[in-house]
Scaffold this motif. Structure first.
Motif, PDB file in Angstrom:
ATOM      1  N   ARG A  76     -32.036 -39.393  46.562  1.00  0.00           N
ATOM      2  CA  ARG A  76     -31.251 -39.804  45.396  1.00  0.00           C
ATOM      3  C   ARG A  76     -29.861 -39.189  45.502  1.00  0.00           C
ATOM      4  N   TYR A  77     -28.881 -39.943  45.058  1.00  0.00           N
ATOM      5  CA  TYR A  77     -27.484 -39.513  45.117  1.00  0.00           C
ATOM      6  C   TYR A  77     -26.866 -39.472  43.732  1.00  0.00           C
ATOM      7  N   GLU A  78     -25.940 -38.534  43.570  1.00  0.00           N
ATOM      8  CA  GLU A  78     -25.104 -38.439  42.376  1.00  0.00           C
ATOM      9  C   GLU A  78     -23.658 -38.395  42.841  1.00  0.00           C
ATOM     10  N   PHE A  79     -22.750 -38.693  41.922  1.00  0.00           N
ATOM     11  CA  PHE A  79     -21.342 -38.633  42.303  1.00  0.00           C
ATOM     12  C   PHE A  79     -20.879 -37.188  42.233  1.00  0.00           C
ATOM     13  N   HIS A  80     -20.173 -36.754  43.270  1.00  0.00           N
ATOM     14  CA  HIS A  80     -19.742 -35.367  43.401  1.00  0.00           C
ATOM     15  C   HIS A  80     -18.286 -35.351  43.845  1.00  0.00           C
ATOM     16  N   PHE A  81     -17.777 -34.191  44.210  1.00  0.00           N
ATOM     17  CA  PHE A  81     -16.371 -34.036  44.595  1.00  0.00           C
ATOM     18  C   PHE A  81     -15.929 -35.030  45.666  1.00  0.00           C
ATOM     19  N   TYR A  82     -16.724 -35.189  46.701  1.00  0.00           N
ATOM     20  CA  TYR A  82     -16.345 -36.035  47.829  1.00  0.00           C
ATOM     21  C   TYR A  82     -17.083 -37.365  47.821  1.00  0.00           C
ATOM     22  N   GLY A  83     -17.444 -37.834  46.654  1.00  0.00           N
ATOM     23  CA  GLY A  83     -18.170 -39.093  46.551  1.00  0.00           C
ATOM     24  C   GLY A  83     -19.655 -38.846  46.411  1.00  0.00           C
ATOM     25  N   PRO A  84     -20.480 -39.843  46.740  1.00  0.00           N
ATOM     26  CA  PRO A  84     -21.928 -39.699  46.595  1.00  0.00           C
ATOM     27  C   PRO A  84     -22.458 -38.514  47.400  1.00  0.00           C
ATOM     28  N   TYR A  85     -23.333 -37.754  46.758  1.00  0.00           N
ATOM     29  CA  TYR A  85     -23.906 -36.552  47.372  1.00  0.00           C
ATOM     30  C   TYR A  85     -25.374 -36.455  46.980  1.00  0.00           C
ATOM     31  N   SER A  86     -26.214 -36.059  47.934  1.00  0.00           N
ATOM     32  CA  SER A  86     -27.643 -35.910  47.678  1.00  0.00           C
ATOM     33  C   SER A  86     -28.083 -34.480  47.959  1.00  0.00           C
TER      34      SER A  86
END
Length: 166
Positions: free
Chosen positions: A41-51
Motif C-alpha cells: 500500500r502507498y501513501e503520498f509522501h515528500f517524494y511522491g507515493p511511498y510504501s
C-alpha cells in the motif's frame, strides 16, 4: 508464506541492480499502477507515493540474506544499491509465484531519471482526477521540482507505453 517477498525478489531478479531507495519505491509503484500484482500500500509522501510496507519488506529480505544492500556515501547524502543474492535466487526458484515478464517495464524505467519517475508516480497517484487537475496537482505538490509542460507530456507518453506492456 513469503509470497509478497517472492514477488519483489522476482522484480530484483529481472534487473541487475536498483540504485536508490526513491527509484526503487517509484519503480514498484509504477508497475503496480500498470497492473503488476504488487500488494504494498502507498501513501503520498515528500517524494511522491511511498510504501512503508515496501521499505519493511526490503529490510526483511536484506536481513534474511535474500537481498544485498550496499550504502555509498555521495557528496551530501547516502545512496543505496540493491541486488538479489544467490540465496534470494535459490528461494525464488522454489516459489510458485506467477508474475508477468518485467523486463520491458524495467528497461523503460532504467532509462529515466529518479526525478522523472517521481513525476510519473505522482501523476499516477492522482489518476482518479481529470488530466488537467492531475497536472495542476503536480504543479502544486511538486512546485519545487519546477516541472515543465514538456515533461508532463513526456510523462503521459511514458505512462501509455508502460501500460501497453500489461
Amino acid at each position: 508464506m513469503l509470497e509478497n517477498h517472492a514477488k519483489l525478489m522476482h522484480f530484483f531478479a529481472s534487473c541487475d541492480e536498483v540504485v536508490g531507495r526513491k527509484r526503487l519505491q517509484k519503480m514498484v509503484y509504477i508497475m503496480k499502477k500498470c497492473g503488476v500484482e504488487f500488494e504494498e500500500r502507498y501513501e503520498f509522501h515528500f517524494y511522491g507515493p511511498y510504501s512503508e510496507e515496501l521499505t519493511l519488506r526490503i529490510e526483511e529480505m536484506c536481513n534474511l540474506g535474500f537481498l544485498s544492500e550496499a550504502m555509498e556515501e555521495k557528496k551530501n547524502y547516502y545512496q543505496y544499491r540493491y541486488q538479489l543474492t544467490e540465496a534470494g535466487n535459490d528461494f525464488l526458484s522454489h516459489s510458485a509465484i506467477d508474475l508477468p515478464e518485467l523486463g520491458d517495464y524495467i528497461e523503460g524505467m532504467n532509462e529515466k531519471s529518479s526525478r522523472f519517475l517521481e513525476l510519473v508516480s505522482t501523476m499516477l497517484f492522482f489518476e482518479h482526477l481529470p488530466q488537467d487537475e492531475i497536472e495542476e496537482k503536480v504543479y502544486t505538490v511538486k512546485s519545487k521540482q519546477n516541472y515543465k509542460s514538456e515533461e508532463l507530456e513526456e510523462a503521459w507518453r511514458f505512462i501509455r507505453e508502460m501500460r501497453s506492456y500489461s
